[in-house]
Design a protein around this motif. Structure first.
Motif, PDB file in Angstrom:
ATOM      1  N   LEU A 234      32.106  35.515  42.128  1.00 53.74           N
ATOM      2  CA  LEU A 234      32.973  34.417  42.562  1.00 53.74           C
ATOM      3  C   LEU A 234      34.220  34.956  43.266  1.00 53.74           C
ATOM      4  O   LEU A 234      34.863  35.894  42.787  1.00 53.74           O
ATOM      5  N   PHE A 235      34.522  34.363  44.415  1.00 54.92           N
ATOM      6  CA  PHE A 235      35.809  34.617  45.069  1.00 54.92           C
ATOM      7  C   PHE A 235      36.775  33.527  44.646  1.00 54.92           C
ATOM      8  O   PHE A 235      36.398  32.352  44.565  1.00 54.92           O
ATOM      9  N   VAL A 236      38.008  33.895  44.392  1.00 58.68           N
ATOM     10  CA  VAL A 236      39.072  32.911  44.248  1.00 58.68           C
ATOM     11  C   VAL A 236      40.061  33.201  45.370  1.00 58.68           C
ATOM     12  O   VAL A 236      40.525  34.333  45.540  1.00 58.68           O
ATOM     13  N   ILE A 237      40.316  32.180  46.196  1.00 60.57           N
ATOM     14  CA  ILE A 237      41.199  32.330  47.351  1.00 60.57           C
ATOM     15  C   ILE A 237      42.407  31.426  47.142  1.00 60.57           C
ATOM     16  O   ILE A 237      42.268  30.219  46.920  1.00 60.57           O
TER      17      ILE A 237
ATOM     18  N   GLY B 272      52.919  43.690  45.209  1.00 61.52           N
ATOM     19  CA  GLY B 272      51.792  42.898  45.675  1.00 61.52           C
ATOM     20  C   GLY B 272      51.232  41.959  44.627  1.00 61.52           C
ATOM     21  O   GLY B 272      51.897  41.617  43.653  1.00 61.52           O
ATOM     22  N   TRP B 273      49.972  41.557  44.849  1.00 66.56           N
ATOM     23  CA  TRP B 273      49.353  40.454  44.116  1.00 66.56           C
ATOM     24  C   TRP B 273      48.290  40.906  43.122  1.00 66.56           C
ATOM     25  O   TRP B 273      47.559  41.864  43.377  1.00 66.56           O
ATOM     26  N   GLN B 274      48.189  40.164  42.019  1.00 69.40           N
ATOM     27  CA  GLN B 274      47.135  40.355  41.019  1.00 69.40           C
ATOM     28  C   GLN B 274      46.705  38.997  40.476  1.00 69.40           C
ATOM     29  O   GLN B 274      47.478  38.040  40.479  1.00 69.40           O
ATOM     30  N   TRP B 275      45.465  38.958  40.019  1.00 74.82           N
ATOM     31  CA  TRP B 275      44.942  37.797  39.295  1.00 74.82           C
ATOM     32  C   TRP B 275      44.779  38.226  37.848  1.00 74.82           C
ATOM     33  O   TRP B 275      44.119  39.236  37.564  1.00 74.82           O
TER      34      TRP B 275
ATOM     35  N   VAL C 230      42.973  41.648  37.866  1.00 77.08           N
ATOM     36  CA  VAL C 230      42.112  41.942  39.012  1.00 77.08           C
ATOM     37  C   VAL C 230      43.014  42.085  40.233  1.00 77.08           C
ATOM     38  O   VAL C 230      43.804  41.192  40.534  1.00 77.08           O
ATOM     39  N   GLY C 231      42.898  43.214  40.937  1.00 75.64           N
ATOM     40  CA  GLY C 231      43.716  43.439  42.120  1.00 75.64           C
ATOM     41  C   GLY C 231      43.174  42.710  43.335  1.00 75.64           C
ATOM     42  O   GLY C 231      41.977  42.401  43.403  1.00 75.64           O
ATOM     43  N   ALA C 232      44.039  42.466  44.298  1.00 77.00           N
ATOM     44  CA  ALA C 232      43.627  41.740  45.504  1.00 77.00           C
ATOM     45  C   ALA C 232      42.591  42.494  46.323  1.00 77.00           C
ATOM     46  O   ALA C 232      41.861  41.886  47.108  1.00 77.00           O
TER      47      ALA C 232
ATOM     48  N   PHE D 292      40.564  37.233  45.476  1.00 78.53           N
ATOM     49  CA  PHE D 292      40.216  38.066  44.326  1.00 78.53           C
ATOM     50  C   PHE D 292      38.731  37.888  44.024  1.00 78.53           C
ATOM     51  O   PHE D 292      38.192  36.800  44.149  1.00 78.53           O
ATOM     52  N   ASP D 293      38.088  38.962  43.637  1.00 75.63           N
ATOM     53  CA  ASP D 293      36.666  38.984  43.311  1.00 75.63           C
ATOM     54  C   ASP D 293      36.556  38.952  41.784  1.00 75.63           C
ATOM     55  O   ASP D 293      36.841  39.947  41.109  1.00 75.63           O
TER      56      ASP D 293
END
Length: 200
Positions: free
Chosen positions: A87-90, A113-116, A124-126, A157-158
């Motif tokens: 799954l991608f989350v955008i 930067g960004w993380q989920w 989870v890194g970008a 994020f994957d």
């Protein structure tokens, strides 16, 4: 008898002084309060709702940048690319400089930067999985943003299905961390546009 009375009076008189001393000592100083308000976790550390902007510092500690995650879309593919984990989350992000010079986001190489962060605490890194291969026209702006303008970005994020709904985390050029609660289903005003771009 007179000695006992004198001692008792002295002890009673001393009590208010001791109490006042304790109260003053326990109160945080103005400088301590100001210091806690400018750390990386306060007030930025509170989890904000998606759609709320955050006043951040740009890459290398230069300039000011308001970052605002506005929408989220979950997809099992992005054009020809498929996620490694299913799954991608955008998340669409609007970046707007609030200083008089061009400003850029921080990058992972700069410890920013960004993380989920999923509900189970896994980060989870970008760029993890196949997320780095996803480019959406109109949301692919990179580099410094000129003052007086705003740019749209898509942060991808994957993840796996169980990691739907999580916390989006951004670390700015001063190392301050900002967090947003992201819904577990498609949400926000840019959903239709993101889905159109994902379809190619």
């Amino acid at each position: 008898m007179r000695t006992s009375t004198v001692i008792a009076v002295c002890l009673v008189a001393a009590l208010p002084l001791t109490a006042c001393g304790t109260e003053t000592k326990d109160k945080p100083s103005a400088s301590a309060t100001a210091s806690s308000a400018t750390t990386g976790d306060s007030p930025e550390g509170g989890v904000q709702p998606m759609g709320k902007g955050a006043p951040t510092v740009g890459s290398g500690g230069v300039g000011r940048l308001e970052v605002t995650p506005t929408s989220v879309v979950y997809a099992n593919k992005a054009m020809a690319d498929k996620p490694t984990n299913g799954l991608f989350v955008i998340v669409s992000v609007r970046d707007r400089p609030t200083s008089a010079s061009a400003v850029a986001e921080t990058a992972p190489a700069q410890r920013g930067g960004w993380q989920w962060v999923a509900a189970d605490g896994q980060a989870v890194g970008a760029g993890d999985g196949n997320a780095a291969n996803v480019f959406l026209s109109g949301f692919d702006a990179g580099g410094p943003i000129p003052a007086g303008t705003a740019k749209w970005r898509a942060r991808t994020f994957d993840i796996n299905e169980h990691q739907r709904g999580g916390t989006l985390v951004y670390t700015d050029g001063e190392g301050k961390t900002f967090r947003w609660e992201i819904p577990a289903k498609d949400s926000g005003p840019q959903v239709t546009e993101l889905k159109k771009r994902l379809a190619g």
